[in-house]
Write a protein that holds these residues in place. Structure first.
Motif, PDB file in Angstrom:
ATOM      1  N   THR A 265      -5.759  11.748   2.700  1.00  0.00           N
ATOM      2  CA  THR A 265      -6.583  10.510   2.344  1.00  0.00           C
ATOM      3  C   THR A 265      -5.487   9.350   2.497  1.00  0.00           C
ATOM      4  OG1 THR A 265      -7.845  11.919   0.913  1.00  0.00           O
ATOM      5  CG2 THR A 265      -7.870   9.716   0.359  1.00  0.00           C
ATOM      6  N   ALA A 266      -4.360   9.555   2.043  1.00  0.00           N
ATOM      7  CA  ALA A 266      -3.347   8.476   1.939  1.00  0.00           C
ATOM      8  C   ALA A 266      -3.225   8.028   3.408  1.00  0.00           C
ATOM      9  CB  ALA A 266      -2.329   8.736   1.312  1.00  0.00           C
ATOM     10  N   ALA A 267      -2.893   8.752   4.154  1.00  0.00           N
ATOM     11  CA  ALA A 267      -2.741   8.374   5.793  1.00  0.00           C
ATOM     12  C   ALA A 267      -3.823   7.757   6.074  1.00  0.00           C
ATOM     13  CB  ALA A 267      -2.628   9.665   6.596  1.00  0.00           C
TER      14      ALA A 267
ATOM     15  N   GLY B  22      -5.156  -5.252   7.978  1.00  0.00           N
ATOM     16  CA  GLY B  22      -4.097  -6.181   7.911  1.00  0.00           C
ATOM     17  C   GLY B  22      -3.920  -7.066   9.333  1.00  0.00           C
ATOM     18  N   LEU B  23      -4.016  -6.432  10.357  1.00  0.00           N
ATOM     19  CA  LEU B  23      -3.613  -6.861  11.779  1.00  0.00           C
ATOM     20  C   LEU B  23      -4.920  -7.755  12.084  1.00  0.00           C
ATOM     21  CD1 LEU B  23      -2.258  -4.094  13.676  1.00  0.00           C
ATOM     22  CD2 LEU B  23      -0.980  -6.080  12.762  1.00  0.00           C
TER      23      LEU B  23
ATOM     24  N   GLY C 291       0.666  -1.060  -0.240  1.00  0.00           N
ATOM     25  CA  GLY C 291      -0.067  -0.086  -0.072  1.00  0.00           C
ATOM     26  C   GLY C 291       0.845   1.409   0.011  1.00  0.00           C
ATOM     27  N   ALA C 292       1.901   1.457   0.904  1.00  0.00           N
ATOM     28  CA  ALA C 292       2.671   2.378   0.718  1.00  0.00           C
ATOM     29  C   ALA C 292       3.705   2.745  -0.619  1.00  0.00           C
ATOM     30  CB  ALA C 292       3.947   2.281   1.961  1.00  0.00           C
ATOM     31  N   LEU C 293       4.022   1.658  -1.028  1.00  0.00           N
ATOM     32  CA  LEU C 293       4.434   1.802  -2.409  1.00  0.00           C
ATOM     33  C   LEU C 293       3.452   2.416  -3.340  1.00  0.00           C
ATOM     34  CD1 LEU C 293       6.750  -1.519  -2.640  1.00  0.00           C
ATOM     35  CD2 LEU C 293       7.569   1.094  -2.263  1.00  0.00           C
ATOM     36  N   LEU C 294       2.291   1.695  -3.468  1.00  0.00           N
ATOM     37  CA  LEU C 294       1.233   2.173  -4.322  1.00  0.00           C
ATOM     38  C   LEU C 294       1.087   3.823  -4.226  1.00  0.00           C
ATOM     39  CD1 LEU C 294      -0.742   1.635  -6.476  1.00  0.00           C
ATOM     40  CD2 LEU C 294      -2.386   0.852  -4.911  1.00  0.00           C
ATOM     41  N   LEU C 295       0.705   4.077  -2.883  1.00  0.00           N
ATOM     42  CA  LEU C 295       0.368   5.529  -2.747  1.00  0.00           C
ATOM     43  C   LEU C 295       1.563   6.493  -3.005  1.00  0.00           C
ATOM     44  CD1 LEU C 295      -1.542   5.198   0.843  1.00  0.00           C
ATOM     45  CD2 LEU C 295      -2.557   5.560  -1.524  1.00  0.00           C
ATOM     46  N   GLY C 296       2.918   5.755  -2.636  1.00  0.00           N
ATOM     47  CA  GLY C 296       3.980   6.836  -3.127  1.00  0.00           C
ATOM     48  C   GLY C 296       4.006   6.983  -4.580  1.00  0.00           C
ATOM     49  N   THR C 297       3.806   5.966  -5.306  1.00  0.00           N
ATOM     50  CA  THR C 297       3.958   6.068  -6.732  1.00  0.00           C
ATOM     51  C   THR C 297       2.889   6.930  -7.234  1.00  0.00           C
ATOM     52  OG1 THR C 297       4.719   3.899  -6.924  1.00  0.00           O
ATOM     53  CG2 THR C 297       3.605   4.954  -8.840  1.00  0.00           C
TER      54      THR C 297
ATOM     55  N   MET D  64      -3.813   4.179   4.816  1.00  0.00           N
ATOM     56  CA  MET D  64      -2.774   3.525   5.331  1.00  0.00           C
ATOM     57  C   MET D  64      -3.177   3.041   6.729  1.00  0.00           C
ATOM     58  SD  MET D  64      -0.187   2.683   3.197  1.00  0.00           S
ATOM     59  CE  MET D  64       0.980   2.366   4.411  1.00  0.00           C
ATOM     60  N   LEU D  65      -3.977   3.710   7.594  1.00  0.00           N
ATOM     61  CA  LEU D  65      -4.326   3.369   8.619  1.00  0.00           C
ATOM     62  C   LEU D  65      -5.455   2.233   8.573  1.00  0.00           C
ATOM     63  CD1 LEU D  65      -4.292   3.756  11.725  1.00  0.00           C
ATOM     64  CD2 LEU D  65      -6.207   5.727  11.403  1.00  0.00           C
ATOM     65  N   PHE D  66      -6.199   2.290   7.588  1.00  0.00           N
ATOM     66  CA  PHE D  66      -7.232   1.166   7.479  1.00  0.00           C
ATOM     67  C   PHE D  66      -6.489  -0.234   6.807  1.00  0.00           C
ATOM     68  CE2 PHE D  66      -9.658  -1.166   4.113  1.00  0.00           C
ATOM     69  CZ  PHE D  66     -10.657  -1.588   4.799  1.00  0.00           C
ATOM     70  N   LEU D  67      -5.382   0.148   5.981  1.00  0.00           N
ATOM     71  CA  LEU D  67      -4.817  -1.167   5.469  1.00  0.00           C
ATOM     72  C   LEU D  67      -4.183  -1.663   6.827  1.00  0.00           C
ATOM     73  CD1 LEU D  67      -3.188  -0.213   2.334  1.00  0.00           C
ATOM     74  CD2 LEU D  67      -5.214  -1.819   2.675  1.00  0.00           C
TER      75      LEU D  67
END
Length: 341
Positions: free
Chosen positions: A44-46, A56-57, A4-10, A49-52
C-alpha cells in the motif's frame, strides 16, 4: 515525494515497534506483526508513493506551465524587439500581479522606444532633405553660370553666399541640437531676464523691419544651466515670435518671473489662429507652422525643436498654447536654484 516517504517510514516504524518478533514458548523466534507489515502495509505504501510521484510530476508540470506562461510571452516579446519589431505588445490579461506589472512596464517601454525610433527616422529623413536643398540650389546656380557666360557674376556670388549661409546655419543648429541632447555643458547661475533683454536687443532690427513691437517685463529671474544654451533658447523663442506674426503691427510680449519652486520665461505673440492639433506638432524638427516653405528669415525649421531639447536638458517643461485672438503663447519653466527640485 520526500515528505511522503518520511511520513510512510514513520508509520511503518511505529507499526514495527508495536510488535516485530516475539519469542514462542520454546524460546524460538517467530514472525508476528512484521509479516503482516511486509504483506499488507508495504504494497500500500508503494502504491501511495507511486501515486505521489505521478501526481507531483503532472501537477508540478501543470502549475509550472501556468506560472511561467507570462514569462514566455514576455520572452517572446523581448526576442521580437531584439529583431527590430517594436510594434508588438504583450498585453498580458488577468489580475494585476508581479507578472502583469512587468508586462505592462515592458509594453510602456516598447511604446516609448517605438516613438523615439520613429521620431529619429523622421528627423534623419527631414535633415537629409534640408541639407540636400542648399547643395541642389548651389549646383543649379553653378550650372546656370556655366551654361550662360553672360550671366552677371555678382548676382551669382550673392545667391551662393545666401545659400551657403543657410547651409551653415542649418549645420550649426544640428550641432546645437546634438549638444543639448547629450547635456554636454557646464552649469552656472544665469539670469533669464538678462538673457531675454539680450535676445530682444539682438533681434530688434528684424522686428523693426517686419513691423513688430516688443513689450518686455520681469524682474531678476535666477536659473541654473548653460548660459549659451539658454541664450539660444531665448533667442529662438523671440525669433519665432517675430517671424510668425502678423504682416504688420504685430506684437511680441516677453516676460520672466519667479515661482516658489521654478522660474518661468514666457514669450507670446500675435499672429494667425492656430489649432491645438497644429500647436502640438510645432516642436517637431523642420515643422514650420502651416506649411514647410522657406521665406525671408524663416529659419532652419529647428528653432522650437532646439528650444524643446534645451528645456528638457535643463529638467524643465515647455508648454505651447494657442492664443484665442491668434498667435502663440510659449512658456518655459525651469527648476529654481536651491528649491530642491
Amino acid at each position: 515525494m520526500v515528505a511522503g516517504a518520511l511520513l510512510l517510514g514513520t508509520i511503518g516504524l511505529f507499526l514495527l515497534r508495536q510488535g516485530w518478533l516475539q519469542t514462542n514458548e520454546e524460546g524460538a523466534w517467530r514472525a508476528s506483526p512484521g509479516t503482516a507489515f511486509v504483506t499488507g502495509f508495504a504494497p500500500t505504501a508503494a502504491a501511495v508513493m507511486l501515486f505521489l510521484l505521478v501526481f507531483g510530476l503532472l501537477g508540478g508540470w501543470f502549475l509550472a506551465g501556468r506560472m511561467l506562461a507570462p514569462l514566455t510571452r514576455i520572452t517572446d516579446a523581448t526576442r521580437m524587439a531584439t529583431n527590430g519589431s517594436l510594434s508588438h505588445r504583450i498585453r498580458l490579461p488577468g489580475r494585476r500581479d508581479e507578472f502583469r506589472e512587468l508586462a505592462d512596464g515592458f509594453d510602456t517601454m516598447l511604446a516609448r522606444l517605438e516613438a523615439h525610433v520613429a521620431e529619429q527616422r523622421r528627423f534623419a529623413a527631414n535633415a537629409s532633405h534640408e541639407l540636400r536643398t542648399p547643395l541642389a540650389i548651389s549646383k543649379s546656380l553653378l550650372d546656370v553660370a556655366h551654361n550662360d557666360p553672360t550671366h552677371e557674376p555678382g548676382k551669382l556670388v550673392d545667391r551662393l553666399r545666401a545659400v551657403n549661409i543657410r547651409a551653415i546655419d542649418l549645420t550649426e543648429a544640428l550641432l546645437v541640437l546634438s549638444r543639448a541632447e547629450q547635456r554636454s555643458f557646464t552649469g552656472e547661475r544665469v539670469d533669464l531676464s538678462l538673457l531675454a533683454e539680450e535676445a530682444t536687443e539682438t533681434l530688434l532690427p528684424l522686428a523693426e523691419k517686419r513691423g513688430v513691437t516688443f513689450e518686455t517685463s520681469g524682474d531678476i529671474t535666477p536659473a541654473f544651466g548653460s548660459q549659451a544654451l539658454l541664450l539660444q533658447l531665448t533667442t529662438n523663442l523671440v525669433h519665432n515670435a517675430i517671424v510668425h506674426n502678423l504682416p504688420e503691427h504685430g506684437t511680441v510680449w516677453v516676460d520672466t518671473g519667479v515661482r516658489p519652486r521654478s522660474v518661468v520665461l514666457t514669450v507670446e505673440n500675435t499672429g494667425a489662429p492656430l489649432t491645438p492639433e497644429l500647436t502640438a506638432t510645432l516642436t517637431e524638427p523642420f515643422q514650420r507652422g502651416t506649411e514647410r516653405v522657406h521665406t525671408d528669415h524663416s529659419g532652419t525649421g529647428l528653432g522650437l525643436a532646439i528650444v524643446n531639447t534645451i528645456t528638457h536638458a535643463h529638467d524643465g517643461t515647455l508648454t505651447l498654447t494657442p492664443r484665442p485672438a491668434g498667435g502663440l503663447r510659449i512658456t518655459v519653466e525651469l527648476p529654481r536654484p536651491g528649491s530642491g527640485t
